[in-house]
Design an enzyme around this catalytic site. Structure first.
Site, mmCIF file in Angstrom:
data_model
loop_
_atom_site.group_PDB
_atom_site.id
_atom_site.type_symbol
_atom_site.label_atom_id
_atom_site.label_comp_id
_atom_site.label_asym_id
_atom_site.label_seq_id
_atom_site.Cartn_x
_atom_site.Cartn_y
_atom_site.Cartn_z
ATOM 1 N N GLU A 115 0.958 -1.326 0.070
ATOM 2 C CA GLU A 115 -0.089 0.004 0.004
ATOM 3 C C GLU A 115 0.985 1.093 0.004
ATOM 4 O O GLU A 115 2.018 1.269 0.344
ATOM 5 C CB GLU A 115 -0.856 -0.080 1.160
ATOM 6 C CG GLU A 115 -0.190 -0.023 2.471
ATOM 7 C CD GLU A 115 -1.239 -0.098 3.738
ATOM 8 O OE1 GLU A 115 -1.714 -1.165 3.740
ATOM 9 O OE2 GLU A 115 -1.598 0.885 4.388
ATOM 10 N N SER A 144 12.388 7.152 14.372
ATOM 11 C CA SER A 144 11.186 6.681 15.474
ATOM 12 C C SER A 144 11.572 6.433 16.805
ATOM 13 O O SER A 144 12.295 5.292 16.881
ATOM 14 C CB SER A 144 10.751 5.423 14.692
ATOM 15 O OG SER A 144 9.990 5.761 13.220
ATOM 16 N N CYS A 183 -0.525 2.977 8.272
ATOM 17 C CA CYS A 183 0.271 2.120 8.844
ATOM 18 C C CYS A 183 -0.094 0.539 8.443
ATOM 19 O O CYS A 183 -0.269 -0.051 9.420
ATOM 20 C CB CYS A 183 0.657 2.286 10.234
ATOM 21 S SG CYS A 183 0.865 3.969 10.663
HETATM 22 N N1 SAH Z 1 10.091 1.363 9.783
HETATM 23 C C1 SAH Z 1 10.232 2.762 9.292
HETATM 24 C C2 SAH Z 1 9.254 3.569 8.488
HETATM 25 C C3 SAH Z 1 7.836 2.973 8.461
HETATM 26 S S1 SAH Z 1 6.795 3.562 9.641
HETATM 27 C C4 SAH Z 1 10.195 3.527 10.931
HETATM 28 O O1 SAH Z 1 10.157 2.586 11.841
HETATM 29 O O2 SAH Z 1 10.395 4.645 11.002
HETATM 30 C C5 SAH Z 1 6.528 5.204 9.740
HETATM 31 C C6 SAH Z 1 6.203 5.624 11.047
HETATM 32 O O3 SAH Z 1 4.877 5.399 11.414
HETATM 33 C C7 SAH Z 1 7.062 5.154 12.048
HETATM 34 O O4 SAH Z 1 7.485 6.302 12.915
HETATM 35 C C8 SAH Z 1 6.422 4.206 13.146
HETATM 36 O O5 SAH Z 1 6.937 4.014 14.156
HETATM 37 C C9 SAH Z 1 4.902 4.873 12.838
HETATM 38 N N2 SAH Z 1 3.865 4.031 13.287
HETATM 39 C C10 SAH Z 1 3.605 2.494 12.990
HETATM 40 N N3 SAH Z 1 2.761 2.184 13.372
HETATM 41 C C11 SAH Z 1 1.957 3.120 14.318
HETATM 42 C C12 SAH Z 1 0.760 3.368 14.845
HETATM 43 N N4 SAH Z 1 -0.156 2.490 14.788
HETATM 44 N N5 SAH Z 1 0.339 4.671 15.003
HETATM 45 C C13 SAH Z 1 1.129 5.536 14.997
HETATM 46 N N6 SAH Z 1 2.405 5.806 14.282
HETATM 47 C C14 SAH Z 1 2.784 4.540 13.848
#
Ligand code: SAH
Length: 351
Positions: free
Chosen positions: A94, A216, A335
């Site tokens: 996606e 993150s 996400c």
């Molecule tokens: N793997 C990378 C990029 C993908 S996710 C990373 O970890 O940064 C992009 C962002 O969305 C990251 O900061 C991740 O921690 C966040 N994220 C993932 N699931 C989430 C959720 N349920 N709510 C809010 N942010 C989320």
């Protein structure tokens, strides 16, 4: 033997070499690159200024990357669109298109699934299926550009997957997307988000890129971070900050830290103070994101008062932050949730 790269994943020089092998002059490679990356052609038939024989041969030896839109959801709230693509091997990924005052931004997936295991994230629930190739990442941007008939000006590597766990392909993607003869995106308009793979962050700092790095963090201490992110068992926050210092020294660009606010977990005033202390001497920007609830996970998003208190505390300690505006809330904008629903329930249930 290593699988041959798809033609859209080749750098201009590599394309030139490939065509030279069949006796084609260099300008043919430039024409082909422009069809692939500037005009984002989806078939060789479109490439009318190339000799028919060459087109027919390439169609046989170098089929174009397949990424078919199997679902497109349009938000009625804010013009966000979510795309589900099916790849050649049947995997689905996606991508999200968001519309801002500064332009159109696309959120790209870098892997099918993910193996980082963050406990609040839907993308990692089924583990890693496979990394995406550079051309499959480009296809997400190019197809969305074509579908909307509009230039994509910004790209965030924040879809499913960990970009630094797919280092080579991600770098190739960034360089091809910014190629002058292609989409000519400014590197400054690309944000790479990582959960904090320290050796790869250090390597990235030396690549001579001017992209934005986002980390993150999601916690103010190693102890709390380990509860949310298994990767915190491999690298400490100090090591991450060291790598960020190297990043800043090499690129002169400040780092964005993402912080998902989870009720009762990391959203207390004490947490804000500890975070401010941790980032005190660094040119940081903090993105506060009310966590998106994932039905398989127990985490709840912080209430508005807690979010405001957290923000005020950071402000008081001189930390730059923004509360991220939620987009596409009505279309499972966040996400990995759309893909999961698609896989579990089939197409009819994802609308
Ligand atoms: N793997 C990378 C990029 C993908 S996710 C990373 O970890 O940064 C992009 C962002 O969305 C990251 O900061 C991740 O921690 C966040 N994220 C993932 N699931 C989430 C959720 N349920 N709510 C809010 N942010 C989320």
């Amino acid at each position: 033997m290593e699988k041959a790269r798809r033609i859209t994943a080749l750098y201009p020089e590599e394309l030139k070499e490939l065509l030279a092998e069949t006796g084609q002059p260099a300008y043919r490679a430039r024409q082909l690159f422009s069809w692939l990356h500037e005009k984002t052609a989806t078939s060789y038939d479109e490439m009318t200024n190339l000799p028919r024989a060459l087109r027919e041969k390439l169609a046989e030896t170098h089929p174009l990357t397949k990424a078919v839109v199997v679902k497109r959801l349009c938000s009625e709230l804010d013009d966000t669109r979510k795309y589900l693509f099916e790849l050649e091997d049947g995997n689905v990924i996606e991508s999200v298109r968001m519309s801002y005052e500064h332009g159109i931004s696309v959120c790209v997936s870098t892997q099918v699934g993910c193996r980082m295991g963050c406990r609040f994230c839907a993308s990692t629930l089924g583990g890693l299926v496979r990394p995406l190739t550079a051309d499959e990442m480009l296809a997400q941007v190019y197809r969305i550009r074509q579908d909307g008939g509009e230039r994509v000006s910004h790209v965030v590597l924040m879809g499913s997957g960990e970009p630094l766990d797919n280092y080579e392909e991600t770098l190739r993607f960034i360089r091809l997307l910014c190629a002058e003869e292609g989409q000519n995106l400014s590197q400054r308009n690309i944000t790479l988000s990582t959960c904090g793979l320290v050796p790869e962050m250090r390597r990235l700092a030396e690549e001579g890129l001017s992209i934005t790095l986002a980390v993150s963090l999601h916690a103010p201490s190693d102890e709390k971070r380990r509860r949310l992110m298994p990767v915190a068992n491999r690298y400490s926050m100090e090591e991450i900050l060291d790598a960020c210092h190297l990043w800043f020294a090499e690129t002169g660009r400040r780092v964005t830290f993402e912080y998902a606010l989870i009720a009762g977990e990391n959203d207390g005033e004490e947490d804000a103070r500890a975070l401010a202390r941790f980032l005190a001497d660094f040119p940081a920007h903090v993105n506060l994101i009310p966590v998106n609830t994932v039905k398989e996970r127990e985490y709840k998003r912080s209430g508005v008062p807690a979010i405001v208190r957290f923000h005020k505390k950071l402000e008081k300690y001189g930390i730059n932050d923004t509360i991220r505006r939620e987009m596409g809330a009505d279309i499972q904008g966040a996400c990995g949730q759309l893909r999961n629903n698609y896989i579990q329930y089939g197409q009819e249930k994802v609308t």
